[in-house]
Scaffold this active site. Structure first.
Site, short mmCIF file in Angstrom:
data_model
loop_
_atom_site.label_atom_id
_atom_site.label_comp_id
_atom_site.label_asym_id
_atom_site.label_seq_id
_atom_site.Cartn_x
_atom_site.Cartn_y
_atom_site.Cartn_z
N SER A 1 2.84 2.79 0.43
CA SER A 1 1.54 3.45 0.37
C SER A 1 1.71 4.92 0.06
CB SER A 1 0.89 3.29 1.75
OG SER A 1 -0.18 4.17 1.86
N TYR B 1 1.14 3.69 11.47
CA TYR B 1 1.07 2.86 10.26
C TYR B 1 1.91 3.49 9.14
CZ TYR B 1 -0.65 1.15 5.80
OH TYR B 1 -0.70 0.65 4.53
N LYS C 1 5.72 2.35 7.03
CA LYS C 1 5.99 2.29 5.59
C LYS C 1 7.24 3.10 5.26
CE LYS C 1 2.60 -0.37 4.56
NZ LYS C 1 2.89 -1.78 4.32
N1 LIG Z 1 -5.47 -2.00 1.11
C1 LIG Z 1 -4.97 -0.77 1.02
O1 LIG Z 1 -5.72 0.18 0.84
C2 LIG Z 1 -3.48 -0.55 1.07
C3 LIG Z 1 -2.96 0.69 0.66
C4 LIG Z 1 -1.58 0.90 0.73
C5 LIG Z 1 -0.74 -0.10 1.18
N2 LIG Z 1 -1.27 -1.29 1.59
C6 LIG Z 1 -0.35 -2.33 2.08
O2 LIG Z 1 -0.46 -3.47 1.27
C7 LIG Z 1 -0.24 -4.65 2.05
C8 LIG Z 1 -1.39 -5.60 1.83
O3 LIG Z 1 -2.60 -4.95 2.16
P1 LIG Z 1 -4.01 -5.67 2.09
O4 LIG Z 1 -5.03 -4.61 1.88
O5 LIG Z 1 -3.93 -6.82 1.17
O6 LIG Z 1 -4.12 -6.15 3.61
P2 LIG Z 1 -4.58 -7.58 4.19
O7 LIG Z 1 -4.69 -7.43 5.66
O8 LIG Z 1 -5.77 -8.10 3.45
O9 LIG Z 1 -3.33 -8.51 3.82
C9 LIG Z 1 -2.16 -8.59 4.60
C10 LIG Z 1 -1.88 -10.07 4.84
O10 LIG Z 1 -0.68 -10.20 5.58
C11 LIG Z 1 -0.87 -11.17 6.60
N3 LIG Z 1 0.09 -10.84 7.66
C12 LIG Z 1 0.18 -9.72 8.42
N4 LIG Z 1 1.23 -9.81 9.26
C13 LIG Z 1 1.84 -11.01 9.02
C14 LIG Z 1 2.97 -11.68 9.56
N5 LIG Z 1 3.70 -11.14 10.53
N6 LIG Z 1 3.29 -12.90 9.05
C15 LIG Z 1 2.57 -13.47 8.06
N7 LIG Z 1 1.48 -12.88 7.53
C16 LIG Z 1 1.12 -11.67 8.00
C17 LIG Z 1 -2.34 -11.06 6.98
O11 LIG Z 1 -2.85 -12.26 7.55
C18 LIG Z 1 -2.99 -10.76 5.63
O12 LIG Z 1 -3.35 -11.96 4.97
C19 LIG Z 1 -0.09 -4.18 3.50
O13 LIG Z 1 1.27 -4.11 3.81
C20 LIG Z 1 -0.72 -2.81 3.48
O14 LIG Z 1 -0.17 -1.98 4.45
C21 LIG Z 1 -2.62 -1.54 1.53
#
Ligand SMILES: NC(=O)c1ccc[n+]([C@@H]2O[C@H](COP(=O)([O-])OP(=O)(O)OC[C@H]3O[C@@H](n4cnc5c(N)ncnc54)[C@H](O)[C@@H]3O)[C@@H](O)[C@H]2O)c1
Length: 330
Positions: free
Chosen positions: A124, A148, A152
């Site tokens: 991120s 958080y 990362k």
């Molecule tokens: N959405 C954003 O703005 C953003 C920005 C930067 C980074 N990210 C990173 O991108 C990744 C995906 O983000 P997103 O927005 O799709 O979030 P999201 O919550 O929609 O997706 C994450 C998925 O991971 C699953 N999950 C979490 N822990 C788990 C575990 N221990 N075992 C199996 N499944 C697990 C959840 O059920 C979910 O389906 C994350 O790591 C997040 O930190 C997101």
């Protein structure tokens, strides 16, 4: 390639599954559904007309994940399986360190044992801390303001060390800016639990009448109109960036910003949403939110140069697609 998509039922993961399947890759999803729904897997299949193998498992648990690695011969892993609510991470740091760091360790360990040499990680822009803008991959990372963000930074470090010790293991660290929007089918998109933390789902819920008014946090930042400026990227562009990063990953550690390089203020995004969808979004100005940075956006030139990645979809597309998805939710 056969790719394990950890967290593939989530927002960015599901769009990436669509992009992978479109490019002819095979997809295996591992997700414990702690922040997503199983029906998303069917939606991915419906959009692409391809099969997805799905395991409802926790990737931090060795007994859950090992059988998946022994059954399949993966060519690569994309790791989205993280918790992402910044505020919650301040209140429940252990939950975040446990899930987000252990998931990285467990998946990396399985890759080492089962000789899977491509690993793409969801990082991120938060890892840059309050650096100068635009954020460039070569910058020294400054401290983040919440657990958080630290998960990362730590996960990036773990994967870099793992690569150093295992030169055949290749890692791509993708630093996302602000993904918004949805697949243009309107079938998959962002589904936050409870009151959204992020701006776009808040806007769509206000537009729909689920929430009364949008709160704009701060109007006295040193920006174009006093509201916070972010680099919004369409989630399908972001998803396509993952496919390129995976396909072009042949050595070492590669770090890429995935953004557009363009800043958009909160008020500009509201206006764009109103223009794209012909609908009003009532808002009120409230206090700044602690921990928010005035403005940041990406230097997006490295991904463009090395991955031939450019975001093709604009702000109006993001607004239209986000609204289509929200309306379809019923
Ligand atoms: N959405 C954003 O703005 C953003 C920005 C930067 C980074 N990210 C990173 O991108 C990744 C995906 O983000 P997103 O927005 O799709 O979030 P999201 O919550 O929609 O997706 C994450 C998925 O991971 C699953 N999950 C979490 N822990 C788990 C575990 N221990 N075992 C199996 N499944 C697990 C959840 O059920 C979910 O389906 C994350 O790591 C997040 O930190 C997101």
């Amino acid at each position: 390639m056969e790719i394990l998509v950890a967290g593939g039922a989530g927002y960015i993961g599901s769009h990436t599954c669509v992009a992978l399947l479109k490019e002819g890759h095979r997809v295996v999803v591992a997700d414990n559904l702690c922040n997503s729904k199983a029906e998303t897997i069917h939606k991915i299949e419906q959009i692409t007309n391809k099969k997805v193998v799905f395991y409802q498992i926790d990737v931090t648990k060795e007994e859950d994940i090992r059988p998946v690695f022994s059954k399949h011969q993966f060519d690569g892993v994309i790791h989205f399986a993280g918790l992402k609510a910044v505020g919650e991470s301040v209140k429940e740091p252990l939950k975040y360190y446990y899930n987000n760091v252990l998931s990285t360790i467990m998946l990396a360990r399985m890759c080492q044992e089962y000789k899977v040499n491509r690993f793409v990680f969801s990082s991120s822009a938060t890892v840059y801390g309050e650096n100068e803008i635009p954020f460039v991959e070569t910058m020294n990372l400054l401290p983040t303001t919440n657990p958080y963000g630290e998960t990362k930074v730590i996960s990036e470090r773990i994967l870099m060390d793992m690569q150093k010790a295992n030169p055949e293991f290749c890692v791509s660290l993708l630093r996302y800016f602000n993904p918004i929007g949805a697949h243009d089918s309107g079938l998959i998109g962002e589904m936050p639990n409870g009151i959204p933390n992020n701006l776009m789902p808040y806007i769509t819920q206000v537009a729909k009448g689920k929430l009364n008014k949008l709160k704009v946090f701060g109007k006295d930042y040193p920006t174009v109109d006093g509201t916070g400026v972010r680099d919004y990227i369409h989630v399908m562009d972001l998803a396509e960036g993952h496919v390129l990063a995976l396909e072009k990953l042949t050595k070492g550690v590669q770090i890429y910003n995935l953004g557009t390089g363009q800043g958009t203020s909160v008020l500009q995004l509201i206006r764009a949403f109103e223009e794209a969808n012909h609908i009003q979004v009532p808002f009120e100005i409230s206090e700044r939110r602690p921990g928010d940075i005035a403005e940041f956006y990406a230097d997006a030139s490295k991904a463009e140069r090395e991955l031939e990645f450019t975001a093709r979809r604009g702000i109006l597309d993001m607004c239209r697609d986000a609204w289509r998805f929200e309306k379809n939710l019923g």
